[in-house]
Design an enzyme around this catalytic site. Structure first.
Site, PDB file in Angstrom:
ATOM      1  N   HIS A 189      38.171  29.583  43.415  1.00 37.72           N
ATOM      2  CA  HIS A 189      38.468  30.500  44.525  1.00 37.72           C
ATOM      3  C   HIS A 189      37.526  31.703  44.456  1.00 37.72           C
ATOM      4  O   HIS A 189      37.450  32.382  43.435  1.00 37.72           O
ATOM      5  CB  HIS A 189      39.927  30.940  44.371  1.00 37.72           C
ATOM      6  CG  HIS A 189      40.464  31.843  45.431  1.00 37.72           C
ATOM      7  ND1 HIS A 189      41.054  31.376  46.588  1.00 37.72           N
ATOM      8  CD2 HIS A 189      40.534  33.189  45.492  1.00 37.72           C
ATOM      9  CE1 HIS A 189      41.470  32.401  47.310  1.00 37.72           C
ATOM     10  NE2 HIS A 189      41.160  33.519  46.675  1.00 37.72           N
ATOM     11  N   ASP A 220      36.526  35.277  46.199  1.00 35.52           N
ATOM     12  CA  ASP A 220      37.025  36.335  47.076  1.00 35.52           C
ATOM     13  C   ASP A 220      35.863  37.113  47.677  1.00 35.52           C
ATOM     14  O   ASP A 220      35.182  37.861  46.980  1.00 35.52           O
ATOM     15  CB  ASP A 220      37.935  37.272  46.277  1.00 35.52           C
ATOM     16  CG  ASP A 220      39.246  36.601  45.915  1.00 35.52           C
ATOM     17  OD1 ASP A 220      39.956  36.186  46.847  1.00 35.52           O
ATOM     18  OD2 ASP A 220      39.538  36.469  44.714  1.00 35.52           O
ATOM     19  N   MET A 259      37.892  38.062  53.006  1.00 32.88           N
ATOM     20  CA  MET A 259      38.628  39.297  53.318  1.00 32.88           C
ATOM     21  C   MET A 259      37.637  40.238  53.980  1.00 32.88           C
ATOM     22  O   MET A 259      37.165  41.220  53.399  1.00 32.88           O
ATOM     23  CB  MET A 259      39.210  39.891  52.027  1.00 32.88           C
ATOM     24  CG  MET A 259      40.458  39.142  51.583  1.00 32.88           C
ATOM     25  SD  MET A 259      40.828  39.404  49.845  1.00 32.88           S
ATOM     26  CE  MET A 259      39.698  38.219  49.141  1.00 32.88           C
TER      27      MET A 259
HETATM   28  C1  DX5 Z   1      43.169  39.539  45.820  1.00 30.54           C
HETATM   29  C2  DX5 Z   1      42.442  38.240  45.787  1.00 30.54           C
HETATM   30  C3  DX5 Z   1      42.931  37.290  44.756  1.00 30.54           C
HETATM   31  C4  DX5 Z   1      42.819  37.815  43.349  1.00 30.54           C
HETATM   32  C5  DX5 Z   1      43.999  37.315  42.593  1.00 30.54           C
HETATM   33  O1  DX5 Z   1      42.854  40.229  46.971  1.00 30.54           O
HETATM   34  O2  DX5 Z   1      42.524  37.574  47.037  1.00 30.54           O
HETATM   35  O3  DX5 Z   1      42.318  36.021  44.873  1.00 30.54           O
HETATM   36  O4  DX5 Z   1      41.669  37.382  42.676  1.00 30.54           O
HETATM   37  O5  DX5 Z   1      43.976  37.855  41.313  1.00 30.54           O
HETATM   38  P1  DX5 Z   1      45.276  37.848  40.401  1.00 30.54           P
HETATM   39  O6  DX5 Z   1      45.655  36.425  40.161  1.00 30.54           O
HETATM   40  O7  DX5 Z   1      44.841  38.549  39.163  1.00 30.54           O
HETATM   41  O8  DX5 Z   1      46.348  38.594  41.135  1.00 30.54           O
HETATM   42 ZN    ZN Z   2      41.862  35.473  47.086  1.00 29.73          ZN
END
Ligand code: DX5
Ligand code: ZN
Length: 222
Positions: free
Chosen positions: A31, A33, A66
Site C-alpha cells: 500500500h 500513500d 490522498m
Molecule cells: C494514513 C494512511 C495509512 C497509514 C496507516 O493516512 O492512509 O495507510 O499508513 O498507518 P498505520 O497502520 O500506522 O495507522
Molecule cells: Zn493509506
C-alpha cells in the site's frame, strides 16, 4: 471471503524502500500513500516513485491517493503500474467517470471515505467499484489510534454489498493491528492495510502472517 493483508510503507525507511518491501513477501499488496499537502497535511510520493516501487515490490501495488483533483491525476498512477488505485470521494468531481476510467486503463478502481463521510449516498456506485476503503483514522499520518466510531459504517457497507450482490472488496486503513483487526473483520472488512504494526515489528513478514491468522479466525466465526 478471502483475507488480504496490505502493508503500508508510510512509516518504512523511505531511503531504502526496495529493501523494505522485500521484508514482506507474504503480503498480498503493498500500500502506497500518495499525499499532496492539500487534501491532507503531509507530502509523500508521486507517480515516478510508484513506478520504481512497482519494479521493486514482490506483490502488486495498491495506490491510495490522498490528493485533490484525483480526476486529473489518477491516470498517472495506473500508468505507473499500480494494480489498484483508490481515490477519495470527497475530492473527486465525477467519481463514476473516474472509476470507469481507472478500470478502462486496466487497474482495479477503489473509492475511499474519510471517517465522517457516510457510505449510504454512494450505494448505487458499488457495481462501479472493485473496492471501497473505509478510513479508520483521519488520513494523513501513520501510527494514529484506531477510531472505533468507524465500525458501524464498515457493517453498513458490508450489508449494502451483500444487498447488491457485488464482489466489491472492503478495505480498512488506519490503526489496524493485532489488537484492532478482529473488530474490523467481525464488522465485515476483508482487506487490511497495516503500516506501523507491520514495519515497526521485529519480523514484518511474521506480523503479516499473524494479522492474517487473526482476521481469518474472526471472519470464520462471523
Ligand atoms: C494514513 C494512511 C495509512 C497509514 C496507516 O493516512 O492512509 O495507510 O499508513 O498507518 P498505520 O497502520 O500506522 O495507522
Ligand atoms: Zn493509506
Amino acid at each position: 471471503m478471502a483475507i488480504q493483508i496490505t502493508p503500508s510503507i508510510l512509516t518504512a525507511d523511505f531511503a531504502d524502500l526496495g529493501a523494505e518491501v522485500a521484508r514482506v513477501p507474504g503480503s498480498d499488496w503493498i500500500h502506497v500513500d500518495v499525499m499532496d499537502n492539500h487534501f491532507v497535511p503531509n507530502l509523500t510520493f508521486g507517480p515516478r516513485m510508484v513506478e520504481s516501487l512497482v519494479g521493486a515490490s514482490p506483490v502488486p501495488v495498491d495506490a491510495h491517493l490522498m490528493i485533490t483533483e484525483p480526476d486529473r491525476h489518477a491516470a498517472a498512477y495506473v500508468e505507473a503500474g499500480a494494480g489498484s488505485v483508490t481515490f477519495h470521494v470527497e475530492a473527486a468531481a465525477a467519481p463514476v467517470r473516474l472509476a470507469r476510467e481507472i478500470r478502462r486503463q486496466g487497474a482495479r478502481a477503489s473509492m475511499a471515505l474519510r471517517p465522517a463521510t457516510p457510505i449510504e449516498p454512494y450505494e448505487d456506485l458499488l457495481p462501479e467499484l472493485d473496492m471501497v476503503l473505509i478510513m479508520t483514522v483521519e488520513p494523513g499520518f501513520g501510527g494514529q489510534k484506531f477510531l472505533d466510531l468507524c465500525l458501524p459504517k464498515i457493517r453498513r457497507a458490508r450489508a449494502l454489498m451483500d444487498k447488491h450482490g457485488v464482489q466489491t472488496w472492503l478495505q480498512v486503513d488506519g490503526g489496524v493491528s493485532l489488537e484492532t483487526i478482529e473488530r474490523c473483520a467481525e464488522a465485515g472488512a476483508d482487506v487490511f492495510v497495516a503500516g506501523s504494526a507491520v514495519f515497526d515489528a521485529d519480523d514484518p513478514d511474521a506480523m503479516v502472517a499473524a494479522l492474517r491468522d487473526r482476521a481469518g479466525a474472526t471472519a470464520g466465526r462471523a
